[in-house]
Design an enzyme around this catalytic site. Structure first.
Site, short mmCIF file in Angstrom:
data_model
loop_
_atom_site.label_atom_id
_atom_site.label_comp_id
_atom_site.label_asym_id
_atom_site.label_seq_id
_atom_site.Cartn_x
_atom_site.Cartn_y
_atom_site.Cartn_z
N TYR A 119 4.01 13.22 15.09
CA TYR A 119 4.62 11.97 15.55
C TYR A 119 5.04 11.14 14.33
CZ TYR A 119 5.51 7.61 17.98
OH TYR A 119 6.12 6.49 18.47
N GLN A 182 4.59 7.16 25.60
CA GLN A 182 5.18 8.17 26.48
C GLN A 182 5.36 9.51 25.76
OE1 GLN A 182 6.51 5.28 25.62
NE2 GLN A 182 8.66 5.44 25.06
N ASN A 205 2.14 2.64 16.40
CA ASN A 205 1.68 1.30 16.74
C ASN A 205 0.45 1.37 17.64
OD1 ASN A 205 2.59 1.92 19.33
ND2 ASN A 205 4.47 0.72 19.14
N SER A 228 -2.40 -0.71 7.99
CA SER A 228 -2.56 -0.16 6.65
C SER A 228 -3.47 -1.04 5.79
CB SER A 228 -1.20 -0.01 5.99
OG SER A 228 -1.30 0.78 4.82
N GLN A 250 1.57 -2.80 0.18
CA GLN A 250 0.86 -2.62 1.44
C GLN A 250 1.19 -3.74 2.43
OE1 GLN A 250 -1.23 -0.03 2.61
NE2 GLN A 250 -0.07 0.81 0.90
N HIS A 253 4.12 -3.58 4.98
CA HIS A 253 4.08 -2.64 6.11
C HIS A 253 4.21 -3.39 7.43
CE1 HIS A 253 3.51 1.50 4.94
NE2 HIS A 253 2.72 1.13 3.96
N GLU A 318 -8.57 2.59 3.58
CA GLU A 318 -7.58 3.67 3.67
C GLU A 318 -7.16 4.12 2.27
OE1 GLU A 318 -3.14 4.37 5.65
OE2 GLU A 318 -3.90 2.34 5.30
N HIS A 319 -6.73 3.17 1.44
CA HIS A 319 -6.34 3.43 0.05
C HIS A 319 -7.28 2.67 -0.87
CE1 HIS A 319 -2.55 3.38 2.50
NE2 HIS A 319 -2.40 4.56 1.92
N ASP A 352 2.01 7.74 -1.37
CA ASP A 352 2.78 7.49 -0.15
C ASP A 352 3.97 8.44 -0.03
OD1 ASP A 352 1.25 5.49 0.91
OD2 ASP A 352 2.54 3.85 0.26
N GLU A 406 -37.39 26.85 26.51
CA GLU A 406 -36.52 25.78 26.98
C GLU A 406 -36.40 25.74 28.49
OE1 GLU A 406 -33.49 24.99 23.25
OE2 GLU A 406 -32.75 26.15 24.95
N HIS A 411 -31.03 32.75 30.47
CA HIS A 411 -30.83 33.11 29.07
C HIS A 411 -31.84 34.17 28.65
CE1 HIS A 411 -28.37 29.50 28.99
NE2 HIS A 411 -28.09 29.67 27.70
#
Length: 422
Positions: A119, A182, A205, A228, A250, A253, A318-319, A352, A406, A411
């Protein structure tokens, strides 16, 4: 820890409303398939195309709209990413035969998922670099079917030509003009034009992230990414101009991106705050970057590098950049981050785009338990075993006793019956 520049608390999102809205979209796509996708394409992107899959002619048209330099730049970045992904793949070895006892053979295979969807967000910018970051490691892993999707440019029936060219250069087998929650639902459950996949990767998003959460289980995901983040550990040797530039990279973004500096130098802290304000005055994306910096930018003064390191490990950003006199020594003490950038020469933006490491990384402290997308994201380690008759007879009594311990009689009997066979 002294606060030089404070940030706001992130607003509590209307999580209940978001879950309901995304759930309704997913249900609509499951029930109505392509009709729902076409309707959402028109509603959200003013896209009225009827064929969701991008044709070869459209891909060629995208290349024709780019300069030779733009195409060469994408290809050069792709080669760096491809080379690193191939090197990572080579570290993952199959274990054909391990024998804990005579007659028992154990092992594992490294098997790629059969299909995935990459995506690639549209949003404010054509994030074509993400196409490279997702599809290239999938292909390096050996995924037989790599699909990619992205929303069309607002008011058109076309994906951004740079994004489309990058998807093709990255090796995507199928490309679709669809985005949002979707799209996640379509690749999870399938429609008339889109066959479902085994895994969906990529940022998006809040609707995309929530759709991935709701579809997880029916389909695999990398993680649900949030806004971010960048955290910089710095001492008095750092360059305030460079640190400010990285913070603003950053911040541009989106309005909820977060840039944090933790430093042992009060002079440097004050210089960074002043430098950010100065650079904002000349930054074309200042409207978004200023909002992000004002609301979520943070500058903290630590008593020592050890305190800064503890704070960074707790934040799990993240970074994570290290701009200190001895970056390698600091790096040894860090363990929670999506990707690490050591030294003032090592810009986060290099990762990046083109250094070769992946920029699809965990946010919102998820780096405590996962890394970013890499070739291993698309691989399964699957075990196998085989027994000789002698080995079976040696192990079966132990397994029978353990199973009865058990209370699982079925088994126990599955083991015992083999042992009792003549």
């Amino acid at each position: 820890m002294k606060v030089i520049k404070a940030s706001k608390e992130r607003p509590l999102s209307a999580a209940k409303d978001l879950r309901a809205a995304v759930g309704a979209i997913i249900d609509d796509v499951r029930e109505n398939g392509d009709e729902a996708l076409l309707r959402y394409n028109e509603k959200f992107d003013s896209c009225r195309r009827s064929a969701l899959r991008i044709s070869k002619e459209e891909i060629a048209e995208a290349y024709a709209q780019l300069s030779n330099e733009e195409i060469d730049d994408i290809r050069e970045a792709a080669e760096n990413i491809r080379g690193f992904a191939a090197a990572q793949r080579a570290t993952l070895k199959e274990l054909p035969a391990y024998s804990p006892k005579p007659g028992i053979t154990l092992g594992h295979r490294i098997i790629p998922v059969h299909s995935c969807c990459c995506y690639v967000p549209g949003g404010n910018y054509p994030l074509y670099s993400t196409a490279l970051m997702l599809a290239i490691p999938a292909k390096a892993a050996g995924v037989p079917r790599v699909a990619a999707c992205s929303p069309t440019m607002k008011g058109t029936d076309k994906i951004s030509p740079k994004t489309l060219a990058a998807m093709d250069i990255a090796g995507a087998d199928e490309i679709y003009a669809v985005g949002g929650a979707q799209a996640i639902a379509a690749f999870c459950y399938g429609t008339e034009q889109i066959s479902p996949v085994d895994m969906i990767v990529g940022p998006g998003n809040s609707y995309v992230a929530e759709a991935k959460r709701q579809c997880y289980g029916q389909v695999g995901i990398d993680f649900a990414a949030g806004p971010s983040e960048l955290l910089i550990i710095a001492d008095g040797t750092a360059d305030a101009e460079i640190a400010a530039a990285d913070i603003l990279a950053q911040s541009e973004h989106d309005r909820v991106a977060r840039g944090i500096v933790i430093t042992t130098s009060e002079k440097f802290a004050e210089e960074v705050v002043a430098e950010v304000e100065r650079q904002l005055d000349e930054l074309p994306t200042a409207e978004i970057a200023r909002s992000s910096w004002n609301d979520y930018g943070e500058v903290l003064l630590a008593d020592s590098l050890d305190e800064a390191i503890r704070a960074a490990n707790d934040a799990a950003p993240e970074h994570l950049e290290i701009q200190t006199a001895d970056g390698e020594k600091v790096a040894e003490k860090l363990y929670n981050y999506g990707s690490l950038f050591i030294g003032g020469n090592t810009a986060e933006v290099f990762g990046d785009y083109a250094s070769g490491t992946n920029h699809t990384l965990p946010t919102m402290r998820a780096a405590r338990y996962t890394g970013g997308v890499w070739v291993g994201t698309f691989l399964k380690t699957c075990t196998h075993q085989s027994f000789t008759a002698e080995a079976m007879r040696e192990l079966a009594p132990l397994v029978t006793r353990l199973a009865r311990g058990e209370g699982l009689e079925g088994h126990a009997r599955a083991s015992e019956k083999r042992f009792n066979k003549k």
